[in-house]
Enzyme design. Structure first.
Site, PDB file in Angstrom:
ATOM      1  N   GLY A 237       0.816  -1.204   0.000  1.00 51.36           N
ATOM      2  CA  GLY A 237       0.000   0.000   0.000  1.00 51.36           C
ATOM      3  C   GLY A 237       0.848   1.252   0.000  1.00 51.36           C
ATOM      4  N   GLU A 259       5.624  -3.464   1.148  1.00 53.22           N
ATOM      5  CA  GLU A 259       5.757  -3.065  -0.251  1.00 53.22           C
ATOM      6  C   GLU A 259       4.962  -1.778  -0.419  1.00 53.22           C
ATOM      7  OE1 GLU A 259       7.704  -4.384  -2.327  1.00 53.22           O
ATOM      8  OE2 GLU A 259       8.005  -6.481  -1.757  1.00 53.22           O
ATOM      9  N   CYS A 293       2.581   0.089  -8.827  1.00 53.38           N
ATOM     10  CA  CYS A 293       3.639   0.631  -7.969  1.00 53.38           C
ATOM     11  C   CYS A 293       4.934   0.772  -8.752  1.00 53.38           C
ATOM     12  CB  CYS A 293       3.837  -0.244  -6.730  1.00 53.38           C
ATOM     13  SG  CYS A 293       4.072  -1.984  -7.098  1.00 53.38           S
TER      14      CYS A 293
END
Length: 502
Positions: A237, A259, A293
């Protein structure tokens, strides 16, 4: 369209054996589709007692599961992989409906689940320890690896199933059990995956509690973070979330695998193959509507070619089809929700205030759902807005004169996930990969920042959190290490030559 989308979701859930899971006509947890913003269904979030029960069931199952030989644990993951293969299209449709990914990306995400299952099955016979030379005669020194406990997985909307599978496939073969809290934005994909794993467990005779699913917003995840029965919390997140999760898990001496954010950059050197570089940049920056991401957010181009690169990118951007991700030829689907557009619009406004020029894109389409054109922004310097991660398709372009300057610009952000250099000069490539080059957990040459393979460890440094998932030796995060000394002699020599007694 709304009714047809709802029917597709129901059909996919039914195919996965999850049609009757978590129904609630007036539930507080609303599953929406970003395709048009409509409601797919309503669900009841897990209450505190249900979350505690799920953790307890996983904890009880762990006492049995940890004693099952690892290759037998691999049988469960193999069966899961078979079911994922059988229901690949159903799961991909749910990924598209809930996360807005174009069909090929959704299918690719499910394929990633299948691949990690295959990896984990092989790993179940390779959980190796070491034997080391002892300084004492008649002694053997070695290390062994043992199951850790309950693993709490908190996943994000942008990879609603793949990241869960990275954690779960490895955790299961390592002898752990799993409690999964998916993003409240993508609960249906989670319900389908949970149903398939429960079916796999029944098929192979695994304990019922090896996997539990809990649904809901932040407080549900907070229970996983704070419960001492959860040995490892693997959370994907925002950096803001990580700043909360990390200290709270550490306070109870639990383990954390984080992460978090990525503000990824690519350097384009004068020798770069521009045809290859432009294709890679466009996919990395605009794929998944910039909601990975690992999405490319900064492009650092040598001054001698920066104008050419910007022109070529602008031409490519103007040809990108934005729209319904299920339609042929569409490359960019919707943003997940209104807040994403607000953040993107704000970032573009700040970039203009800093002297930036929006070369193309950055506009919202007039249709249901949040559809935007990917933005290409020329910046005079790496200002504060450039140093922040905006989870949307915004690509900032900066110029550089020397490779040292490019690397300094590249590293001058708080995040450290993924990076790339485009060059045909081996010295430049090696310099970028060296200890004083890219400071990211992933550093690529002549390939974009997104699209990591499951064979390598995935994760980053600095505010990205330091966690590693998926391949390589990431399995060690899910196990505990024991150092063993075996004395097979009839003497008792002490280490370091210490003498004690007569």
């Amino acid at each position: 369209m709304t009714s047809s989308l709802r029917a597709r979701a129901e059909q996919a859930l039914r195919a996965c054996g999850a049609a009757d899971d978590h129904p609630a006509a007036d539930g507080e947890l609303i599953a929406r589709t970003p395709l048009d913003g409509s409601v797919l269904c309503r669900l009841n979030p897990s209450n505190p007692e249900q979350v505690s029960d799920a953790i307890d069931q996983a904890h009880q199952a762990f006492s049995r599961w940890r004693t099952v030989p690892a290759p037998q644990r691999g049988v469960l993951v193999r069966r899961l992989g078979e079911l994922l293969t059988e229901h690949k299209a159903d799961l991909a449709d749910l990924v598209t409906l809930e996360a807005g990914k174009v069909t090929s990306e959704a299918l690719g995400e499910v394929q990633e689940m299948i691949d990690i299952c295959e990896f984990a099955v092989g790993l179940s016979r390779q959980l190796y320890g070491r034997t080391m030379a002892s300084e004492r005669p008649g002694h053997r020194l070695m290390e062994t690896w043992h199951p850790l406990g309950v693993v709490g997985v908190i996943s994000a909307f942008n990879f609603p199933v793949a990241v869960w599978s990275w954690n779960t496939a490895l955790a299961l073969v390592c002898g752990d059990t799993v409690v999964w809290k998916p993003s409240e934005l993508t609960p249906l994909t989670a319900i389908a995956c949970d149903a398939l794993l429960r079916r796999a467990a029944r098929d192979v005779g695994a304990p019922d509690g090896v996997h539990r699913l809990v649904l809901g917003p932040g407080p549900v995840g907070e229970q996983l973070v704070d419960d001492p029965r959860v040995a490892l919390v693997s959370a994907t997140g925002s950096v803001r979330m990580g700043r909360t999760v990390g200290p709270r898990v550490a306070a109870r001496f639990g383990r954390c695998l984080l992460e978090l954010g990525g503000n990824n950059a690519a350097v384009v050197a004068p020798t770069a193959d521009l045809d290859l570089a432009v294709r890679a940049v466009v996919f990395s920056a605009a794929g998944t509507a910039g909601q990975r991401c690992t999405s490319l957010r900064r492009l650092i181009v040598h001054a001698s070619i920066v104008d050419t690169v910007v022109d070529r990118l602008a031409d490519a951007y103007r040809q990108l089809r934005v729209g319904d991700p299920t339609e042929d030829g569409v490359l960019v689907g919707p943003l997940i929700r209104e807040q994403s557009w607000a953040a993107m619009a704000s970032a573009l406004e700040r970039a203009r205030a800093d002297g930036g020029t929006v070369v193309c894109g950055g506009e919202r389409l007039d249709r249901a759902g949040v559809y935007v054109t990917p933005a290409l922004v020329r910046m005079p310097a790496q200002t504060e807005v450039v140093r922040e991660e905006t989870f949307a398709p915004v690509l900032y372009v900066l110029g550089y004169d020397t490779l040292d300057e490019a690397i300094a610009l590249h590293n001058d952000v708080p995040q450290g996930l993924s990076s790339a250099v485009f060059t045909l000069d081996q010295r430049e490539a090696e310099r970028f990969l060296a200890a004083d080059g890219s400071d990211c957990g992933i550093a690529n040459v002549n390939i974009g920042t997104s699209g990591a393979e499951i064979g390598g460890a995935f994760g980053g440094e600095k505010e990205t959190g330091g966690g590693r998932e998926s391949g390589s030796d990431s399995w060690k995060a899910y196990m505990r290490r024991a150092t063993n000394t075996v004395n097979y002699s009839d003497q008792l020599p002490l280490a370091q030559g210490v003498k004690f007694g007569g």
